[in-house]
Design a protein around this motif. Structure first.
Motif, PDB file in Angstrom:
ATOM      1  N   GLU A  43       0.830  -1.210   0.000  1.00 13.87           N
ATOM      2  CA  GLU A  43       0.000   0.000   0.000  1.00 13.87           C
ATOM      3  C   GLU A  43       0.861   1.255   0.000  1.00 13.87           C
ATOM      4  N   LYS A  44       1.863   1.260   0.878  1.00 13.53           N
ATOM      5  CA  LYS A  44       2.716   2.446   1.002  1.00 13.53           C
ATOM      6  C   LYS A  44       3.451   2.709  -0.311  1.00 13.53           C
ATOM      7  N   ARG A  45       4.007   1.662  -0.898  1.00 13.72           N
ATOM      8  CA  ARG A  45       4.779   1.862  -2.131  1.00 13.72           C
ATOM      9  C   ARG A  45       3.892   2.214  -3.306  1.00 13.72           C
ATOM     10  N   LYS A  46       2.652   1.763  -3.237  1.00 14.00           N
ATOM     11  CA  LYS A  46       1.708   2.123  -4.311  1.00 14.00           C
ATOM     12  C   LYS A  46       1.525   3.643  -4.352  1.00 14.00           C
ATOM     13  N   GLN A  47       1.433   4.259  -3.167  1.00 13.39           N
ATOM     14  CA  GLN A  47       1.278   5.719  -3.097  1.00 13.39           C
ATOM     15  C   GLN A  47       2.537   6.424  -3.615  1.00 13.39           C
ATOM     16  N   GLN A  48       3.706   5.776  -3.384  1.00 12.26           N
ATOM     17  CA  GLN A  48       4.967   6.461  -3.703  1.00 12.26           C
ATOM     18  C   GLN A  48       5.459   6.197  -5.120  1.00 12.26           C
ATOM     19  N   GLN A  49       4.778   5.329  -5.857  1.00  7.05           N
ATOM     20  CA  GLN A  49       5.266   4.963  -7.194  1.00  7.05           C
ATOM     21  C   GLN A  49       5.329   6.154  -8.129  1.00  7.05           C
ATOM     22  N   GLU A  50       6.364   6.169  -8.978  1.00 10.60           N
ATOM     23  CA  GLU A  50       6.397   7.172 -10.040  1.00 10.60           C
ATOM     24  C   GLU A  50       5.368   6.783 -11.090  1.00 10.60           C
ATOM     25  N   GLY A  51       4.999   7.738 -11.915  1.00 10.47           N
ATOM     26  CA  GLY A  51       4.050   7.442 -12.983  1.00 10.47           C
ATOM     27  C   GLY A  51       2.620   7.553 -12.502  1.00 10.47           C
ATOM     28  N   VAL A  52       1.707   7.265 -13.419  1.00 13.03           N
ATOM     29  CA  VAL A  52       0.282   7.433 -13.127  1.00 13.03           C
ATOM     30  C   VAL A  52      -0.317   6.070 -12.797  1.00 13.03           C
ATOM     31  N   PHE A  53      -0.938   5.983 -11.628  1.00 10.62           N
ATOM     32  CA  PHE A  53      -1.622   4.729 -11.274  1.00 10.62           C
ATOM     33  C   PHE A  53      -2.857   4.577 -12.169  1.00 10.62           C
ATOM     34  N   LEU A  54      -3.015   3.417 -12.818  1.00  8.35           N
ATOM     35  CA  LEU A  54      -4.158   3.219 -13.717  1.00  8.35           C
ATOM     36  C   LEU A  54      -5.266   2.389 -13.059  1.00  8.35           C
ATOM     37  N   PHE A  55      -4.910   1.207 -12.581  1.00  8.77           N
ATOM     38  CA  PHE A  55      -5.919   0.348 -11.944  1.00  8.77           C
ATOM     39  C   PHE A  55      -5.202  -0.805 -11.246  1.00  8.77           C
ATOM     40  N   SER A  56      -5.944  -1.513 -10.419  1.00  7.80           N
ATOM     41  CA  SER A  56      -5.373  -2.710  -9.796  1.00  7.80           C
ATOM     42  C   SER A  56      -6.313  -3.877 -10.057  1.00  7.80           C
ATOM     43  N   GLY A  57      -5.850  -5.082  -9.829  1.00  9.31           N
ATOM     44  CA  GLY A  57      -6.683  -6.263 -10.081  1.00  9.31           C
ATOM     45  C   GLY A  57      -6.059  -7.493  -9.468  1.00  9.31           C
ATOM     46  N   LYS A  58      -6.694  -8.627  -9.739  1.00 11.82           N
ATOM     47  CA  LYS A  58      -6.217  -9.881  -9.168  1.00 11.82           C
ATOM     48  C   LYS A  58      -6.226 -10.953 -10.252  1.00 11.82           C
ATOM     49  N   HIS A  59      -5.241 -11.796 -10.241  1.00 12.64           N
ATOM     50  CA  HIS A  59      -5.203 -12.930 -11.172  1.00 12.64           C
ATOM     51  C   HIS A  59      -4.929 -14.198 -10.357  1.00 12.64           C
ATOM     52  N   VAL A  60      -5.660 -15.264 -10.684  1.00 16.47           N
ATOM     53  CA  VAL A  60      -5.546 -16.501  -9.900  1.00 16.47           C
ATOM     54  C   VAL A  60      -4.654 -17.502 -10.630  1.00 16.47           C
ATOM     55  N   PHE A  61      -3.577 -17.893  -9.986  1.00 18.56           N
ATOM     56  CA  PHE A  61      -2.723 -18.966 -10.489  1.00 18.56           C
ATOM     57  C   PHE A  61      -3.062 -20.256  -9.741  1.00 18.56           C
ATOM     58  N   THR A  62      -2.446 -21.364 -10.168  1.00  8.53           N
ATOM     59  CA  THR A  62      -2.727 -22.626  -9.487  1.00  8.53           C
ATOM     60  C   THR A  62      -2.325 -22.568  -8.017  1.00  8.53           C
ATOM     61  N   HIS A  63      -1.139 -22.023  -7.746  1.00  5.84           N
ATOM     62  CA  HIS A  63      -0.613 -22.116  -6.382  1.00  5.84           C
ATOM     63  C   HIS A  63      -0.669 -20.813  -5.598  1.00  5.84           C
ATOM     64  N   PHE A  64      -1.047 -19.714  -6.229  1.00  7.15           N
ATOM     65  CA  PHE A  64      -1.137 -18.443  -5.484  1.00  7.15           C
ATOM     66  C   PHE A  64      -2.028 -17.469  -6.252  1.00  7.15           C
ATOM     67  N   ASP A  65      -2.415 -16.398  -5.557  1.00  5.30           N
ATOM     68  CA  ASP A  65      -3.149 -15.309  -6.204  1.00  5.30           C
ATOM     69  C   ASP A  65      -2.177 -14.147  -6.414  1.00  5.30           C
ATOM     70  N   MET A  66      -2.311 -13.475  -7.548  1.00  2.00           N
ATOM     71  CA  MET A  66      -1.453 -12.309  -7.799  1.00  2.00           C
ATOM     72  C   MET A  66      -2.302 -11.044  -7.681  1.00  2.00           C
ATOM     73  N   GLN A  67      -1.924 -10.183  -6.744  1.00  2.00           N
ATOM     74  CA  GLN A  67      -2.554  -8.862  -6.642  1.00  2.00           C
ATOM     75  C   GLN A  67      -1.649  -7.903  -7.409  1.00  2.00           C
ATOM     76  N   TYR A  68      -2.201  -7.149  -8.351  1.00  3.38           N
ATOM     77  CA  TYR A  68      -1.327  -6.278  -9.133  1.00  3.38           C
ATOM     78  C   TYR A  68      -1.888  -4.863  -9.251  1.00  3.38           C
ATOM     79  N   ALA A  69      -0.960  -3.933  -9.496  1.00  4.11           N
ATOM     80  CA  ALA A  69      -1.347  -2.555  -9.807  1.00  4.11           C
ATOM     81  C   ALA A  69      -0.601  -2.167 -11.079  1.00  4.11           C
ATOM     82  N   VAL A  70      -1.276  -1.445 -11.963  1.00  3.75           N
ATOM     83  CA  VAL A  70      -0.663  -1.070 -13.250  1.00  3.75           C
ATOM     84  C   VAL A  70      -0.428   0.439 -13.269  1.00  3.75           C
TER      85      VAL A  70
END
Ligand code: SF4
Length: 345
Positions: A277-304
């Protein structure tokens, strides 16, 4: 000790008779060609039939037999698999096709035990090819079949435990002895899919009603039993859209092995869960959206993020591509979704 069944309690003839009347017509059921059956089975792992059919036709249109698949470039095979996910399946298909050509002269082994020695062909796929192509007297167990068996047997053992599956395998292997295993296996799968559904099974019109323990004991809603799994792991990633002065997009190829092996993606980095969360606020560039993708062994939370400039000099596995050039590269479904949501041309 495996249960012995009185002849009247063996579901084989009932299922065969029902399948002849009600079985689903699917393209790969009109053939006994092991190659076509194999491709269909692998496409349908983790993919619904309605979605899988178009991929199946596209794949066999380009690779109509085992030799054409064995001779193809890996990149092209991945391109034809693009969007289906679980890309190790495509890499294993390619490797197994090469083994069949190089070690078996292009002919499939005809027994499921020999098929299991090929890369990516596990017990389920081997038994499916063995039964559907070669008539091996073996049962083929998928999730639908586990549900039917659990109810017909009135068996509350957790169906996601290996020892339950092994016991059910021995039982279904008894059921197929001396009958048309192909029709039986297709039939019990269809029955699980269209009649013996997870909720509201159609017992009133089911051919197994008279021999089904769960139906007779009123426990259909309690079966099958599944053992609870541990909470899934979540991994956190930032993905970056980076374009050069011409508007071309920066893409990067994954290493050949592991998650998304050999596919292309946009630059990204993994972030520690506690600082996400903290690094998301500090990232350079423009935050576009976040989402989730399900893999077999884990879930990936991502921000673009949209970055005006690159993260440094180009690496050896990176390049800029125009929208037209991008068509030639295979991307995982999650990255395609990100590009679509970001409306990247
Ligand atoms: S009788 Fe009902 S619970 Fe039993 S196999 Fe048929 S649909 Fe499933």
């Amino acid at each position: 000790m495996i249960a012995q069944f009185a002849p009247m309690n063996i579901p084989g003839p009932l299922i065969l008779e029902w399948y002849a009347r009600e079985g689903r017509k699917l393209p790969w059921r009109d053939t006994t060609d092991p190659y076509l059956i194999w491709i269909a089975e692998v496409v349908l792992q983790q993919t619904r039939i309605a979605q899988g059919i178009s991929y199946y036709y596209r794949f066999i249109g380009r690779f109509p037999d085992v030799r054409s698949l064995a001779e193809a470039e890996m990149d092209e095979v991945l391109k034809y698999w693009e969007g289906l996910g679980y890309y190790s399946r495509a890499r294993n298909l390619h490797a197994a096709a090469q083994s069949i050509v190089n070690e078996y002269g292009g002919e499939f082994p005809t027994h499921y035990k020999a098929l299991m020695k090929l890369k990516g062909i596990g017990p389920y796929t081997a038994r499916a090819i063995g039964s559907f192509a070669f008539g091996n007297a073996t049962g083929v167990i998928d999730g639908n079949v586990l549900r039917v068996m659990s109810r017909v047997l009135g068996d509350a053992s957790p169906v996601n435990q290996q020892r339950t599956r092994e016991r059910f395998q021995e039982i279904i292997d008894q059921w197929v002895q001396g009958i048309d295993s192909r029709g039986f296996n297709h039939g019990i799968m269809d029955l699980g899919s269209v009649l013996c559904t997870p909720t509201k099974p159609g017992c009133m019109i089911c051919p197994l009603e008279g021999i089904c323990e769960a139906r007779q004991q009123g426990t259909t809603h309690l079966l099958p039993v599944k053992e609870k799994k541990a909470a899934r792991r979540i991994r956190f990633f930032f993905f970056y859209l980076i374009r050069n002065a011409e508007g071309d997009l920066l893409i990067r190829q994954r290493p050949p092995k592991g998650v998304w092996g050999g596919l292309w993606e946009i630059p990204n980095r993994e972030v520690a869960p506690e600082s996400w969360e903290k690094r998301k606020q500090q990232q350079e560039g423009v935050f576009l959206f976040s989402g989730k993708h399900v893999f077999t062994h884990f879930d990936m939370q991502y921000a673009v993020f949209d970055l005006a400039e690159g993260l440094g000099p180009l690496r050896g596995d990176e390049l800029y591509v125009s929208p037209e050039q991008r068509e030639r590269y295979a991307f995982p479904r999650a990255v395609l979704n990100m590009l679509e949501e970001a409306q990247v041309r």
